[in-house]
Design an enzyme around this catalytic site. Structure first.
Site, PDB file in Angstrom:
ATOM      1  N   ARG A   1       0.996  -1.184  -0.042  1.00  0.00           N
ATOM      2  CA  ARG A   1       0.001  -0.011  -0.080  1.00  0.00           C
ATOM      3  C   ARG A   1       0.807   1.435  -0.046  1.00  0.00           C
ATOM      4  NH1 ARG A   1      -2.880  -0.564   5.537  1.00  0.00           N
ATOM      5  NH2 ARG A   1      -0.512  -1.533   5.857  1.00  0.00           N
TER       6      ARG A   1
ATOM      7  N   GLU B   1       6.841   7.395  11.858  1.00  0.00           N
ATOM      8  CA  GLU B   1       6.627   8.662  12.746  1.00  0.00           C
ATOM      9  C   GLU B   1       7.817   9.464  12.334  1.00  0.00           C
ATOM     10  OE1 GLU B   1       7.032   6.926  16.572  1.00  0.00           O
ATOM     11  OE2 GLU B   1       4.841   6.809  16.686  1.00  0.00           O
TER      12      GLU B   1
ATOM     13  N   GLN C   1       8.132  26.046  15.743  1.00  0.00           N
ATOM     14  CA  GLN C   1       7.721  26.509  14.513  1.00  0.00           C
ATOM     15  C   GLN C   1       8.126  25.421  13.345  1.00  0.00           C
ATOM     16  OE1 GLN C   1       9.107  30.689  13.664  1.00  0.00           O
ATOM     17  NE2 GLN C   1       9.647  30.111  11.550  1.00  0.00           N
ATOM     18  N   ASP C   2       7.324  25.243  12.512  1.00  0.00           N
ATOM     19  CA  ASP C   2       7.652  24.331  11.276  1.00  0.00           C
ATOM     20  C   ASP C   2       7.907  25.409  10.180  1.00  0.00           C
ATOM     21  OD1 ASP C   2       7.435  22.083  13.138  1.00  0.00           O
ATOM     22  OD2 ASP C   2       5.836  21.182  11.991  1.00  0.00           O
ATOM     23  N   ASN C   3       8.704  25.070   9.422  1.00  0.00           N
ATOM     24  CA  ASN C   3       8.784  25.671   7.885  1.00  0.00           C
ATOM     25  C   ASN C   3       8.895  24.663   6.894  1.00  0.00           C
ATOM     26  OD1 ASN C   3       9.240  28.201   9.620  1.00  0.00           O
ATOM     27  ND2 ASN C   3      11.390  27.766   9.594  1.00  0.00           N
TER      28      ASN C   3
ATOM     29  N   ARG D   1      20.669  27.238  -0.886  1.00  0.00           N
ATOM     30  CA  ARG D   1      20.258  28.064   0.343  1.00  0.00           C
ATOM     31  C   ARG D   1      21.044  28.106   1.441  1.00  0.00           C
ATOM     32  NH1 ARG D   1      14.752  29.858  -0.745  1.00  0.00           N
ATOM     33  NH2 ARG D   1      13.726  28.552  -2.336  1.00  0.00           N
TER      34      ARG D   1
ATOM     35  N   HIS E   1      22.508  30.170   6.673  1.00  0.00           N
ATOM     36  CA  HIS E   1      21.804  31.021   7.645  1.00  0.00           C
ATOM     37  C   HIS E   1      21.748  30.332   9.052  1.00  0.00           C
ATOM     38  CE1 HIS E   1      19.100  31.120   3.869  1.00  0.00           C
ATOM     39  NE2 HIS E   1      20.095  32.170   3.829  1.00  0.00           N
TER      40      HIS E   1
ATOM     41  N   HIS F   1      23.261  26.846   8.731  1.00  0.00           N
ATOM     42  CA  HIS F   1      22.491  25.908   7.868  1.00  0.00           C
ATOM     43  C   HIS F   1      22.461  26.261   6.598  1.00  0.00           C
ATOM     44  CE1 HIS F   1      18.681  23.808   6.519  1.00  0.00           C
ATOM     45  NE2 HIS F   1      19.517  22.813   6.753  1.00  0.00           N
TER      46      HIS F   1
ATOM     47  N   TYR G   1      11.385  21.574   7.896  1.00  0.00           N
ATOM     48  CA  TYR G   1      12.127  21.559   9.245  1.00  0.00           C
ATOM     49  C   TYR G   1      11.333  22.261  10.392  1.00  0.00           C
ATOM     50  CZ  TYR G   1      13.694  26.257   7.659  1.00  0.00           C
ATOM     51  OH  TYR G   1      13.590  27.452   7.196  1.00  0.00           O
TER      52      TYR G   1
ATOM     53  N   GLU H   1      18.644  37.478  12.407  1.00  0.00           N
ATOM     54  CA  GLU H   1      19.166  36.660  11.205  1.00  0.00           C
ATOM     55  C   GLU H   1      20.434  37.021  10.568  1.00  0.00           C
ATOM     56  OE1 GLU H   1      17.149  34.901   7.120  1.00  0.00           O
ATOM     57  OE2 GLU H   1      16.715  36.946   7.490  1.00  0.00           O
TER      58      GLU H   1
ATOM     59  N   ASP I   1      21.454  36.005  -0.244  1.00  0.00           N
ATOM     60  CA  ASP I   1      22.589  35.240   0.132  1.00  0.00           C
ATOM     61  C   ASP I   1      23.789  35.470  -0.655  1.00  0.00           C
ATOM     62  OD1 ASP I   1      20.952  33.646   1.962  1.00  0.00           O
ATOM     63  OD2 ASP I   1      20.701  32.203   0.437  1.00  0.00           O
TER      64      ASP I   1
END
Length: 189
Positions: free
Chosen positions: A23, A28, A46-48, A58, A61, A118, A131, A142, A169
């Site tokens: 299937r 998880e 926070q999720d991005n 990218r 950062h 990163h 992430y 930043e 950048d």
């Protein structure tokens, strides 16, 4: 899940257990209790998610203390080469980088603690990266480091002439000119 240590103390590769059958699959992608048991006791707030095309690079950062972010990175679609750079002054691995291929296929995750810059490059036609962060985005904190800094010598796994880089950048300072306020402590993993 299996936790793999890297050459950079605190940067970890997470290999989740994947259940596959005719299937499809199930796993998880995050379980706070299991991650704590594995030594990742970070509380994420926070999720991005970002989508990029092949050749996009990218980074690098990070956010300054006290708004520094730990990240748990994974790929939902495609393949990226994900990179962490140690920016903790006094660390035995200060200025060193570690990279790993993350993909929708291998389901690996990369845990990057505070004190690391990163970045990632997109190796597939498109990639969707997700992430978790333990701190909210704080624009005033930043910072960035030039992704092509010759001192770092990061191999982004794509030719430099194929790089697609944001204007922001492109303006990032070299490693030794970048503002960093992270201090390595002996008790850090």
């Amino acid at each position: 899940m299996e936790i793999e240590k890297t050459d950079l103390p605190g940067v970890l590769i997470v290999h989740p257990i994947i259940f596959r059958d005719e299937r499809g699959y199930f796993y998880e992608s995050y379980n706070e209790q299991k991650y704590k048991e594995a030594g990742i006791d970070t509380v994420f707030v926070q999720d991005n998610e970002s989508r990029s095309v092949r050749g996009v690079v990218r980074g690098l950062h990070y956010q300054l203390m006290p708004h520094a972010q730990a990240k748990l990175v994974r790929v939902l679609e495609g393949t990226v080469f994900d990179v962490a750079v140690d920016i903790r002054k006094g660390s035995p691995t200060f200025g060193k980088w570690f990279g790993v291929e993350l993909s929708a296929e291998n389901k690996k995750q990369l845990y990057i603690p505070e004190g690391f810059a990163h970045g990632f490059s997109v190796l597939s036609e498109t990639a969707v990266l997700a992430y978790k962060c333990n701190e909210l985005y704080h624009p005033e904190s930043e910072r960035g480091i030039a992704l092509d800094d010759p001192e770092l010598q990061i191999d982004w796994k794509i030719p430099p002439e194929e790089f697609i880089v944001s204007d922001k950048d492109k303006k990032s300072p070299r490693f030794h000119d970048a503002e960093m306020n992270f201090i390595f402590a002996e008790n850090q993993i």
